[in-house]
Design a protein around this motif. Sequence first.
Motif, PDB file in Angstrom:
ATOM      1  N   ARG A 146     -10.122   2.741  -6.050  1.00  0.00           N
ATOM      2  CA  ARG A 146     -10.230   3.104  -4.639  1.00  0.00           C
ATOM      3  C   ARG A 146      -8.864   3.497  -4.088  1.00  0.00           C
ATOM      4  N   PRO A 147      -8.845   4.350  -3.068  1.00  0.00           N
ATOM      5  CA  PRO A 147      -7.566   4.770  -2.487  1.00  0.00           C
ATOM      6  C   PRO A 147      -6.856   3.645  -1.726  1.00  0.00           C
ATOM      7  N   TYR A 148      -5.574   3.850  -1.556  1.00  0.00           N
ATOM      8  CA  TYR A 148      -4.708   2.864  -0.908  1.00  0.00           C
ATOM      9  C   TYR A 148      -5.226   2.414   0.458  1.00  0.00           C
ATOM     10  N   HIS A 149      -5.799   3.331   1.236  1.00  0.00           N
ATOM     11  CA  HIS A 149      -6.193   2.982   2.604  1.00  0.00           C
ATOM     12  C   HIS A 149      -7.345   1.985   2.635  1.00  0.00           C
ATOM     13  N   VAL A 150      -8.185   1.974   1.605  1.00  0.00           N
ATOM     14  CA  VAL A 150      -9.257   0.972   1.557  1.00  0.00           C
ATOM     15  C   VAL A 150      -8.639  -0.417   1.357  1.00  0.00           C
ATOM     16  N   TYR A 151      -7.629  -0.486   0.503  1.00  0.00           N
ATOM     17  CA  TYR A 151      -6.930  -1.763   0.300  1.00  0.00           C
ATOM     18  C   TYR A 151      -6.252  -2.217   1.589  1.00  0.00           C
ATOM     19  N   PHE A 152      -5.661  -1.263   2.314  1.00  0.00           N
ATOM     20  CA  PHE A 152      -4.981  -1.633   3.557  1.00  0.00           C
ATOM     21  C   PHE A 152      -5.972  -2.201   4.572  1.00  0.00           C
ATOM     22  N   HIS A 153      -7.079  -1.521   4.766  1.00  0.00           N
ATOM     23  CA  HIS A 153      -8.061  -2.013   5.737  1.00  0.00           C
ATOM     24  C   HIS A 153      -8.713  -3.310   5.261  1.00  0.00           C
ATOM     25  N   GLY A 154      -8.839  -3.465   3.951  1.00  0.00           N
ATOM     26  CA  GLY A 154      -9.308  -4.748   3.419  1.00  0.00           C
ATOM     27  C   GLY A 154      -8.331  -5.860   3.746  1.00  0.00           C
TER      28      GLY A 154
END
Length: 179
Positions: free
Chosen positions: A81-89
């Motif tokens: 998954r892209p970085y932004h999914v990790y950030f919002h997680g």
Amino acid sequence: MLDMIPAWRIALAVCLTIPANAVHATDRCDDLLDRESPAFAKQTPKEFDLTPGQGWRLLATEGCKAQAAVAIQRFLSEGDRPYHVYFHGAQMDATVGNYPAALEKLQRARRPEMAADSPFKWNDYVDAVAAFLRRDLDSLRRCRQEIAQRADVPGNAANLKVVDQLIDHFGKPYGEIFR
């Protein structure tokens, strides 16, 4: 003293102090997560993570923050998954007080391909959030300084406002700052 009180009385007292609407809200949120999970699994990262009213945002806007964190974790476990999914997680984990999980996701939210002198200060922003969660005010201020030097670059000004909020509310739970 507590060892003299029967366990059932302690349990009853705890149950009576939990508002009934909190239990119903949890049930409602769990039901929403169960109902929407099959759709989440079919969404692209953009649909799941960035589209208002879809993916985890559907849960979060309904006040189901813990379930939003669960949905993101499930989505992340489905593949690369892209970085932004990790950030919002990480944001959702931090919102519900799960700082260890948030810090782990923030590591994956960094963009190592971005040079330190990149005009967009994404990694400094991610590091600022991590510093807040670790209660490291010096690092948080250093990250803020890096972002502020390039506040003219799109994205940096908005991120700077968030970092300023973190500094202004340093020591408070993340979930109390961004409701």
